[in-house]
Design a protein around this motif. Structure first.
Motif, PDB file in Angstrom:
ATOM      1  N   VAL A 142     -31.365  15.910  16.083  1.00 36.85           N
ATOM      2  CA  VAL A 142     -29.967  16.090  16.471  1.00 36.85           C
ATOM      3  C   VAL A 142     -29.919  16.912  17.767  1.00 36.85           C
ATOM      4  O   VAL A 142     -30.508  17.990  17.845  1.00 36.85           O
ATOM      5  N   GLU A 143     -29.222  16.394  18.759  1.00 40.23           N
ATOM      6  CA  GLU A 143     -29.299  16.941  20.124  1.00 40.23           C
ATOM      7  C   GLU A 143     -29.031  18.438  20.238  1.00 40.23           C
ATOM      8  O   GLU A 143     -29.715  19.143  20.981  1.00 40.23           O
ATOM      9  N   HIS A 144     -28.033  18.919  19.503  1.00 40.69           N
ATOM     10  CA  HIS A 144     -27.646  20.319  19.715  1.00 40.69           C
ATOM     11  C   HIS A 144     -28.623  21.296  19.062  1.00 40.69           C
ATOM     12  O   HIS A 144     -28.616  22.477  19.371  1.00 40.69           O
ATOM     13  N   SER A 145     -29.431  20.806  18.157  1.00 37.30           N
ATOM     14  CA  SER A 145     -30.500  21.635  17.615  1.00 37.30           C
ATOM     15  C   SER A 145     -31.729  21.494  18.505  1.00 37.30           C
ATOM     16  O   SER A 145     -32.466  22.453  18.727  1.00 37.30           O
ATOM     17  N   LEU A 146     -31.917  20.283  19.012  1.00 36.00           N
ATOM     18  CA  LEU A 146     -33.137  19.978  19.773  1.00 36.00           C
ATOM     19  C   LEU A 146     -33.212  20.691  21.122  1.00 36.00           C
ATOM     20  O   LEU A 146     -34.236  21.285  21.465  1.00 36.00           O
ATOM     21  N   LEU A 147     -32.142  20.621  21.922  1.00 29.63           N
ATOM     22  CA  LEU A 147     -32.219  21.157  23.291  1.00 29.63           C
ATOM     23  C   LEU A 147     -32.507  22.662  23.312  1.00 29.63           C
ATOM     24  O   LEU A 147     -33.380  23.094  24.073  1.00 29.63           O
ATOM     25  N   PRO A 148     -31.824  23.476  22.479  1.00 29.13           N
ATOM     26  CA  PRO A 148     -32.200  24.900  22.444  1.00 29.13           C
ATOM     27  C   PRO A 148     -33.632  25.097  21.946  1.00 29.13           C
ATOM     28  O   PRO A 148     -34.383  25.890  22.504  1.00 29.13           O
ATOM     29  N   GLU A 149     -34.006  24.348  20.909  1.00 27.07           N
ATOM     30  CA  GLU A 149     -35.344  24.488  20.328  1.00 27.07           C
ATOM     31  C   GLU A 149     -36.429  24.250  21.384  1.00 27.07           C
ATOM     32  O   GLU A 149     -37.452  24.927  21.395  1.00 27.07           O
ATOM     33  N   LEU A 150     -36.187  23.304  22.272  1.00 24.56           N
ATOM     34  CA  LEU A 150     -37.192  22.987  23.287  1.00 24.56           C
ATOM     35  C   LEU A 150     -37.022  23.813  24.557  1.00 24.56           C
ATOM     36  O   LEU A 150     -37.725  23.603  25.541  1.00 24.56           O
ATOM     37  N   GLY A 151     -36.083  24.722  24.558  1.00 17.30           N
ATOM     38  CA  GLY A 151     -35.879  25.560  25.747  1.00 17.30           C
ATOM     39  C   GLY A 151     -35.336  24.782  26.933  1.00 17.30           C
ATOM     40  O   GLY A 151     -35.556  25.148  28.091  1.00 17.30           O
ATOM     41  N   LEU A 152     -34.599  23.711  26.656  1.00 22.92           N
ATOM     42  CA  LEU A 152     -34.076  22.864  27.736  1.00 22.92           C
ATOM     43  C   LEU A 152     -32.699  23.312  28.223  1.00 22.92           C
ATOM     44  O   LEU A 152     -32.138  22.717  29.131  1.00 22.92           O
ATOM     45  N   VAL A 153     -32.142  24.321  27.584  1.00 23.55           N
ATOM     46  CA  VAL A 153     -30.873  24.918  28.034  1.00 23.55           C
ATOM     47  C   VAL A 153     -31.094  26.428  28.070  1.00 23.55           C
ATOM     48  O   VAL A 153     -31.570  27.002  27.096  1.00 23.55           O
ATOM     49  N   VAL A 154     -30.799  27.047  29.199  1.00 20.81           N
ATOM     50  CA  VAL A 154     -31.106  28.479  29.349  1.00 20.81           C
ATOM     51  C   VAL A 154     -29.915  29.238  29.940  1.00 20.81           C
ATOM     52  O   VAL A 154     -29.019  28.628  30.538  1.00 20.81           O
TER      53      VAL A 154
END
Ligand code: SF4
Lengths: 164, 427
Positions: B102-114
């Motif tokens: 799920v995108e909103h869990s994934l992007l923070p988890e991968l450090g893709l939004v800072v």
């Protein structure tokens, strides 16, 4: 001038009610139109005619960002949507895809299903012929007027890309 | 006059010294995101207007989440269309089935939004990322197509509402309860067009995951974005994760907020949103005993490892009530693997819960546990509008993972203490 019959809905009609998630497997406006508003009123897709006017209360189009929602309304060829207020993403989506909307709390509150409405989109004037009342909707800020004049967001973007 | 963090972030992305609420700007985005449902319309908009050059392929994420693995032939065809596009443009941030979640869990988890960034997502819960101290908002597909083409987005600078949470949180109270309480107070359109900034000692005591649950649900109050100033908890989370350098941005002490709330959360019990609106919020004891047919633990709101740990700690040695279905869906592939390693999945299956691969699934009534007529579900997700999780006459209660799990064990809405006794058990 848009002339049509009003179909009135309540507050907080979210995009799940405008177009349920099970239909998000297609992007075809005509197909989506067949299920437009069916959670709120199962017969709506068959009752409402092109040019008719969807009238709603506060926060119309809240919830998911799915553009399928305004696309389904556009697919039905409805004249416009009038609401007391719109949810932010839905509002943007309508401007971006060229689906006419007007925010006018008084007109939205007064109107009932079956009322005959006449709307001058450019001037934002809504006339409820049945009730014999006339209303002035809120005008769009200049930036949005520019988008509307360009025919939606993508033509605006193309102009910007060409200028670069 | 001081500036809010949001004014500073938006000004820096619009190439201006300062911006004022209400002002229209063209802001540069740092990342654009679409999912399997919203990407196809964006791609069609690009194709229709003959745009073949993307702004920056390194900064366009496409995350398959909603109808994956394909639930039917149409969704398979739709996914294939977006997949083909991602391959054609060789997008490095394309997360196909089995490679993301799920995108909103994934992007923070991968450090893709800072922190300090502007992130635009074609999904309404894109507001989630603001929990990391950045501006993010949800848009429709055409807006996203414009960002994919130009890297720019038109925005109206929002006013900021500020929420200060004080006191000590009860053991079973989490980020979910703070945001449900807040939505209940300000109602479904209380933050329409506004940015919601969250702060205060009670908030600062929460983990990064619990904070992301709070910003996840600002849209349920009509909010445009949510913001939590980055602190040491944020930095610890970003360590070894952040894929780009970042800037920590804070509101000035004399910044202007359009509304300020100050609440003491001491003694508040877990909160529940009753059918059919996220703002019909009450304490769990007020609705305790309401019969449910199914329970769902998952979604971008509460499908993270911390949530699964709490659920497993309650479920361990117990069984899901007879006649009740309990869906457990880790929000990403990585969370699933972690849960496997920790033995959590085993606990769920032993308890006769149903565990599925990472997907939005029943959250939007897509698949994996859609509700039938008159069925009632208690869910850890974020929306309970009519028909959200299935039939138009089905009903949904929203609650935190502990309440959802306890309710799955009893078969009715209940406080976790009813199942495990007074003290919170360690996972
Ligand atoms: S989990 Fe639910 S709310 Fe989150 S992105 Fe998926 S459908 Fe939307």
């Amino acid at each position: 001038m848009i002339k049509g019959t009003a179909y009135k809905f309540g507050h907080n009609v979210d995009t799940d009610q405008i177009i349920p998630a099970k239909y998000l497997v297609t992007t075809d406006p005509k197909e989506l139109a067949q299920h437009c508003m069916e959670i709120a009123d199962a017969d709506f897709p068959r009752k409402a005619k092109p040019g008719d006017i969807l009238v709603a209360g506060r926060n119309f189009g809240c919830g998911s960002s799915r553009e399928h929602a305004p696309i389904s309304i556009k697919g039905m060829e409805l004249g416009l949507v009038i609401a007391e207020s719109f949810a932010r993403i839905f509002f943007r989506n309508c401007i971006n895809i060229g689906m006419p909307i007007l925010e006018c709390p008084e007109a939205a509150k007064d109107a009932e299903s079956g009322d005959k409405l006449e709307v001058d989109l450019d001037k934002g004037i809504i006339k409820n012929v049945t009730k014999g009342k006339t209303y002035q909707a809120q005008s769009f800020p200049p930036f949005m007027q520019e988008l509307i004049r360009a025919g939606g967001l993508m033509p605006f973007v193309k102009k910007r890309l060409a200028a670069q | 006059m001081g500036q809010t963090a949001m004014q500073k972030i938006l000004a820096s992305h619009a190439g201006k010294k300062s911006v004022e609420p209400g002002e229209f700007i063209l802001a540069k985005a740092d990342l654009a995101m679409a999912n399997d449902v919203t990407a196809p319309i964006a791609i069609k908009a690009l194709e229709k207007h003959g745009i073949t050059k993307l702004w920056n392929k390194e900064r366009i994420a496409i995350v398959f989440s909603h109808f994956v693995p394909a639930k039917d032939i149409q969704s398979a065809a739709q996914a294939a269309f977006a997949r083909e596009f991602a391959h054609k443009y060789d997008l490095p941030l394309f997360f196909d089935e089995g490679r993301g979640g799920v995108e909103h869990s994934l992007l923070p988890e991968l450090g893709l939004v800072v922190p300090g960034e502007v992130v635009i997502g074609a999904d309404s819960h894109s507001c989630t990322y603001g929990g990391l101290g950045l501006f993010s908002t949800g848009v429709g597909s055409t807006d996203l197509a414009a960002v994919m083409a130009t890297g720019e987005i038109w925005l109206k600078v929002p006013e900021t509402m500020r929420f200060n949470y004080r006191g000590t949180l009860d053991p079973w109270v989490t980020g979910k309860d703070l945001i449900l309480y807040t939505i209940g107070q300000i109602t479904f359109d209380g933050a329409l067009y506004k940015n919601m900034e969250f702060t205060g000692p009670a908030l600062k005591s929460l983990s990064m995951e619990a904070r992301l649950t709070i910003t996840n649900m600002v849209i349920e109050a009509g909010g445009k974005s949510g913001f939590i100033e980055a602190d040491e908890v944020t930095e610890a989370y970003l360590k070894g994760r952040a894929k780009r350098p970042y800037t920590i941005v804070k509101s000035d002490p004399d910044a202007k907020f359009c509304a300020s709330y100050d609440w003491d959360m001491t003694g508040m019990e877990p909160q529940v949103a009753q059918p059919n609106l996220p703002d019909k919020v009450t304490g769990v004891s007020k609705v305790s005993g309401a019969k449910v047919h199914s329970a769902f633990l998952g979604s971008c709101t509460n499908g993270r490892i911390e949530d699964l740990r709490i659920a497993a700690s309650i479920l361990k040695g117990r069984k899901v009530a007879k006649g009740i279905r309990f869906m457990v869906i880790p929000a990403t592939q990585n969370i699933y693997r972690q849960a496997l390693k920790e033995g959590l999945i085993d606990i769920f299956m032993e308890a006769e819960a149903i565990v599925s691969a990472a997907t939005c699934g029943p959250c939007l009534g897509g698949h994996m546990g859609v509700l039938g007529p008159n069925e009632v579900c208690i869910s850890s997700s974020n929306r309970n509008f009519p028909g959200r999780m299935g039939h138009r006459d089905s009903q949904v209660y929203l609650a935190n993972p502990a309440v959802v799990t306890a309710s799955a064990i009893t078969g009715y809405v209940c406080h976790p203490e009813e199942v495990v006794g007074k003290k919170k058990v360690a996972a």
